[in-house]
Design a protein around this motif. Structure first.
Motif, PDB file in Angstrom:
ATOM      1  N   UNK A   8       0.843  -1.198   0.000  1.00  0.00           N
ATOM      2  CA  UNK A   8       0.000   0.000   0.000  1.00  0.00           C
ATOM      3  C   UNK A   8       0.881   1.251   0.000  1.00  0.00           C
ATOM      4  N   UNK A   9       0.304   2.289  -0.572  1.00  0.00           N
ATOM      5  CA  UNK A   9       1.050   3.554  -0.698  1.00  0.00           C
ATOM      6  C   UNK A   9       0.023   4.665  -0.839  1.00  0.00           C
ATOM      7  N   UNK A  10       0.355   5.847  -0.331  1.00  0.00           N
ATOM      8  CA  UNK A  10      -0.501   7.008  -0.599  1.00  0.00           C
ATOM      9  C   UNK A  10       0.343   8.015  -1.370  1.00  0.00           C
ATOM     10  N   UNK A  11      -0.115   8.339  -2.589  1.00  0.00           N
ATOM     11  CA  UNK A  11       0.601   9.312  -3.416  1.00  0.00           C
ATOM     12  C   UNK A  11      -0.282  10.536  -3.577  1.00  0.00           C
ATOM     13  N   UNK A  12       0.103  11.645  -2.939  1.00  0.00           N
ATOM     14  CA  UNK A  12      -0.783  12.805  -2.924  1.00  0.00           C
ATOM     15  C   UNK A  12      -2.021  12.429  -2.126  1.00  0.00           C
ATOM     16  N   UNK A  13      -3.188  12.503  -2.786  1.00  0.00           N
ATOM     17  CA  UNK A  13      -4.430  12.102  -2.104  1.00  0.00           C
ATOM     18  C   UNK A  13      -4.980  10.794  -2.676  1.00  0.00           C
ATOM     19  N   UNK A  14      -4.142  10.082  -3.430  1.00  0.00           N
ATOM     20  CA  UNK A  14      -4.589   8.815  -4.029  1.00  0.00           C
ATOM     21  C   UNK A  14      -3.882   7.636  -3.365  1.00  0.00           C
ATOM     22  N   UNK A  15      -4.687   6.693  -2.872  1.00  0.00           N
ATOM     23  CA  UNK A  15      -4.119   5.478  -2.277  1.00  0.00           C
ATOM     24  C   UNK A  15      -3.949   4.422  -3.366  1.00  0.00           C
ATOM     25  N   UNK A  16      -2.853   3.697  -3.282  1.00  0.00           N
ATOM     26  CA  UNK A  16      -2.607   2.620  -4.260  1.00  0.00           C
ATOM     27  C   UNK A  16      -2.457   1.317  -3.484  1.00  0.00           C
ATOM     28  N   UNK A  17      -3.240   0.322  -3.891  1.00  0.00           N
ATOM     29  CA  UNK A  17      -3.083  -1.020  -3.313  1.00  0.00           C
ATOM     30  C   UNK A  17      -2.618  -1.938  -4.437  1.00  0.00           C
ATOM     31  N   UNK A  18      -1.514  -2.622  -4.215  1.00  0.00           N
ATOM     32  CA  UNK A  18      -0.977  -3.552  -5.218  1.00  0.00           C
ATOM     33  C   UNK A  18      -1.037  -4.963  -4.667  1.00  0.00           C
ATOM     34  N   UNK A  19      -1.752  -5.842  -5.375  1.00  0.00           N
ATOM     35  CA  UNK A  19      -1.796  -7.255  -4.971  1.00  0.00           C
ATOM     36  C   UNK A  19      -0.391  -7.817  -5.180  1.00  0.00           C
ATOM     37  N   UNK A  20       0.090  -8.563  -4.197  1.00  0.00           N
ATOM     38  CA  UNK A  20       1.503  -8.936  -4.250  1.00  0.00           C
ATOM     39  C   UNK A  20       1.743 -10.379  -3.799  1.00  0.00           C
ATOM     40  N   UNK A  21       1.236 -11.314  -4.599  1.00  0.00           N
ATOM     41  CA  UNK A  21       1.565 -12.736  -4.412  1.00  0.00           C
ATOM     42  C   UNK A  21       2.096 -13.256  -5.745  1.00  0.00           C
TER      43      UNK A  21
END
Ligand code: CAA
Length: 257
Positions: A8-21
């Motif tokens: 997970x990451x927050x860039x500015x006001x946008x959150x990013x969730x990356x599936x990671x398996x």
């Protein structure tokens, strides 16, 4: 917060969730479900987040529910444990959620993408509901959301034959909103999320609610619901600011009030 199966990451006001398996092409096991829904719940209640993006890897958004985890499941366990019901939390995320899909979006992966508000796809994306090949049927909404997205003929074709749909066909059928080159996928999706994040939050959430209501309500009820939301936005400072800025030929300065 660190997770085992997502980033997970927050860039500015946008959150990013990356599936990671990566070892399982992002197959959706119960850990992914618990972690993704926890991350989204945290973003929903975080005022610093205005919109979110859900993505996977270049090869796979997600290749479906985890077959190895499901293999030995018995009916009673699935029924009493309400297996896969927890994923509904993705569909009830209140803020805008865009799926950025590259590679395989199969079974639960396709269903997860369809729980998002819209899908931006790389031209490598492949969508499918291959559950029939495993002796089951879609269980995370595929028979319902795919049918609403692409109509009965294509949905029956996909669900009964288990074939994949490429990005071009998916865009033609209205399953995805845009198709871009793989290298452009995150830029395009983050630009869309960033644009949405710049609009007044109440209007954004109500716009999402109004469109989603069209899946549940009759036309008359949906129109009434939309009209009430539309009328209620005239109680916001951002409506005054947005319209004043247009008339005064300047950029609006929204306050989310
Ligand atoms: N569950 C568990 N593991 C999976 C998986 C899944 N859905 N999809 C892929 N994997 C694993 C593979 O088992 C393999 O692991 P090992 O190296 O340990 O053997 C690894 O990911 C890489 O996969 P492949 O070697 O198969 O990769 P490929 O490039 O040859 O094929 C694929 C890619 C066509 C996507 C193929 O992996 C595939 O068909 N996957 C299953 C797709 C599927 O049937 N999805 C529906 C699941 S059921 C469902 O989702 C129910 C529901 O609606 C809730």
């Amino acid at each position: 917060m660190t997770y085992e199966t997502i980033l997970t990451e927050i860039r500015g006001t946008v959150a990013i969730v990356t599936l990671n398996r990566p070892q399982a092409l992002n197959a959706l096991n119960s850990t992914v479900m618990v972690e993704l829904t926890a991350a989204l719940a945290a973003f929903d209640s975080n005022d610093a987040v205005a919109a979110a993006v859900l993505t996977g890897s270049e090869k796979a958004f997600a290749a479906g529910a985890d077959i190895k985890e499901m293999q030995s499941l018995e009916f009673v366990d699935a029924y009493l444990g309400d297996f896969v019901a927890g994923w509904d939390a993705v569909a009830t995320f209140r803020k805008p959620l865009i799926a950025a899909v590259s590679g395989f979006a199969l079974g639960g992966g396709c269903e997860l993408a369809m729980m998002c508000d819209f899908i931006i796809a790389a031209d490598t994306a492949k969508f499918g509901q291959p559950e029939i090949t495993l002796g089951v049927i879609p269980g995370m909404g595929g028979s319902q959301r795919l049918t609403r997205a692409v109509g009965k003929a294509k949905a029956m074709d996909m669900v009964l034959t288990g074939r994949m749909m490429d990005a071009t066909e998916a865009e033609r059928m209205g399953l995805v909103s845009r198709v871009v080159a793989p290298g452009q996928l995150m830029d395009e999706t983050l630009a869309a999320a960033g644009k949405i994040a710049g609009f007044p939050r109440a209007a954004v959430l109500m716009a999402k609610e109004a469109v989603n209501r069209s899946f549940e309500a009759t036309l008359a009820e949906g129109l009434r619901f939309e009209r009430r939301l539309f009328q209620s936005l005239f109680a916001t400072a951002d409506q005054k600011e947005g319209m004043a800025a247009f008339v005064e030929k300047r950029k609006p300065a929204f306050s989310n009030r």
